[in-house]
Design an enzyme around this catalytic site. Structure first.
Site, PDB file in Angstrom:
ATOM      1  N   GLY A 175       0.791  -1.225   0.000  1.00  0.00           N
ATOM      2  CA  GLY A 175       0.000   0.000   0.000  1.00  0.00           C
ATOM      3  C   GLY A 175       0.823   1.274   0.000  1.00  0.00           C
ATOM      4  O   GLY A 175       0.271   2.364   0.164  1.00  0.00           O
ATOM      5  N   VAL A 225       3.843   6.841  -1.350  1.00  0.00           N
ATOM      6  CA  VAL A 225       4.933   7.822  -1.343  1.00  0.00           C
ATOM      7  C   VAL A 225       6.203   7.052  -0.973  1.00  0.00           C
ATOM      8  O   VAL A 225       6.283   6.458   0.122  1.00  0.00           O
ATOM      9  CB  VAL A 225       4.673   8.959  -0.343  1.00  0.00           C
ATOM     10  N   HIS A 273       7.914   6.376   5.801  1.00  0.00           N
ATOM     11  CA  HIS A 273       7.053   7.149   6.709  1.00  0.00           C
ATOM     12  C   HIS A 273       6.192   6.224   7.548  1.00  0.00           C
ATOM     13  O   HIS A 273       5.755   5.169   7.087  1.00  0.00           O
ATOM     14  CB  HIS A 273       6.179   8.135   5.935  1.00  0.00           C
ATOM     15  N   HIS A 301       2.670   6.168   9.714  1.00  0.00           N
ATOM     16  CA  HIS A 301       1.397   6.845   9.979  1.00  0.00           C
ATOM     17  C   HIS A 301       1.046   6.710  11.457  1.00  0.00           C
ATOM     18  O   HIS A 301       1.223   5.640  12.052  1.00  0.00           O
ATOM     19  CB  HIS A 301       0.255   6.179   9.199  1.00  0.00           C
TER      20      HIS A 301
HETATM   21  P1  AMP Z   1       1.349   5.562   1.959  1.00  0.00           P
HETATM   22  O1  AMP Z   1       0.164   4.955   1.239  1.00  0.00           O
HETATM   23  O2  AMP Z   1       1.695   4.813   3.228  1.00  0.00           O
HETATM   24  O3  AMP Z   1       2.538   5.738   1.053  1.00  0.00           O
HETATM   25  O4  AMP Z   1       0.851   6.974   2.471  1.00  0.00           O
HETATM   26  C1  AMP Z   1       1.257   8.188   1.916  1.00  0.00           C
HETATM   27  C2  AMP Z   1       0.578   9.265   2.718  1.00  0.00           C
HETATM   28  O5  AMP Z   1       1.187  10.496   2.432  1.00  0.00           O
HETATM   29  C3  AMP Z   1      -0.930   9.407   2.425  1.00  0.00           C
HETATM   30  O6  AMP Z   1      -1.662   9.274   3.641  1.00  0.00           O
HETATM   31  C4  AMP Z   1      -1.021  10.824   1.855  1.00  0.00           C
HETATM   32  O7  AMP Z   1      -2.216  11.477   2.204  1.00  0.00           O
HETATM   33  C5  AMP Z   1       0.196  11.483   2.455  1.00  0.00           C
HETATM   34  N1  AMP Z   1       0.716  12.625   1.724  1.00  0.00           N
HETATM   35  C6  AMP Z   1       1.032  12.687   0.408  1.00  0.00           C
HETATM   36  N2  AMP Z   1       1.503  13.900   0.094  1.00  0.00           N
HETATM   37  C7  AMP Z   1       1.496  14.634   1.227  1.00  0.00           C
HETATM   38  C8  AMP Z   1       1.874  15.969   1.545  1.00  0.00           C
HETATM   39  N3  AMP Z   1       2.344  16.811   0.620  1.00  0.00           N
HETATM   40  N4  AMP Z   1       1.728  16.400   2.830  1.00  0.00           N
HETATM   41  C9  AMP Z   1       1.236  15.559   3.762  1.00  0.00           C
HETATM   42  N5  AMP Z   1       0.880  14.281   3.539  1.00  0.00           N
HETATM   43  C10 AMP Z   1       0.995  13.825   2.268  1.00  0.00           C
END
Ligand code: AMP
Ligand code: ZN
Length: 139
Positions: free
Chosen positions: A94, A97, A101, A103
């Site tokens: 999933g 980005v 990171h 969550h």
């Molecule tokens: P994942 O699916 O674990 O890669 O989650 C990526 C997360 O990054 C998602 O919850 C997005 O909403 C968040 N996200 C993407 N771009 C940004 C941004 N510029 N600022 C804050 N959160 C972001």
């Protein structure tokens, strides 16, 4: 630092973010599309896509930050009956980005978040024993 990485741009200050915590190693900020209100992300400042490539000291500091973020949610007015930590390592898991990171987001009854889990009967002990052996062989 990777030019086309949105989280590297947040680290360098060229992209906006609502920052909640920052140290030499990590930065935490509000997720732009929250699963629940109060959804935050904590990232290592150094770019790596895969968890295995994150400096262990950075990984430890991400968890230390997450502990404080959990406490901040619980002592805030943000609806928080529980807190989930979620880490997507790889596209199949999933990850969208590709900068590491973690969550951190509050949970409450009826918040709409859910994971679909397929349960199975416990296999005979020989199977987890075999897997434990294989998985620890390369440590
Ligand atoms: P994942 O699916 O674990 O890669 O989650 C990526 C997360 O990054 C998602 O919850 C997005 O909403 C968040 N996200 C993407 N771009 C940004 C941004 N510029 N600022 C804050 N959160 C972001
Ligand atoms: Zn990056």
């Amino acid at each position: 630092m990777t030019d086309d990485c949105i989280f590297c741009s947040i680290v360098s200050g060229t992209a906006p973010a609502s920052v909640v915590h920052e140290t030499d190693r990590v930065i935490a900020f509000m997720d732009i599309a929250p699963v629940t209100p109060g959804h935050m992300l904590v990232i290592p400042k150094a770019h790596s896509a895969d968890l295995v490539d994150v400096d262990p000291a950075d990984a430890a500091e991400m968890m230390t930050a997450a502990q404080r973020m959990d406490a901040a949610l619980r002592s805030s007015t943000v609806p928080t009956e529980g807190v989930n930590l979620f880490y997507a390592d790889g596209e199949a898991a999933g990850q969208e980005v590709f900068h590491a990171h973690l969550h951190v987001f509050p949970r409450f009854a009826g918040d709409g978040f859910g994971l679909t889990v397929r349960t199975s009967a416990p296999p005979p002990r020989a199977e987890p024993d075999r897997l434990a052996g294989e998985l620890t062989a390369s440590w």
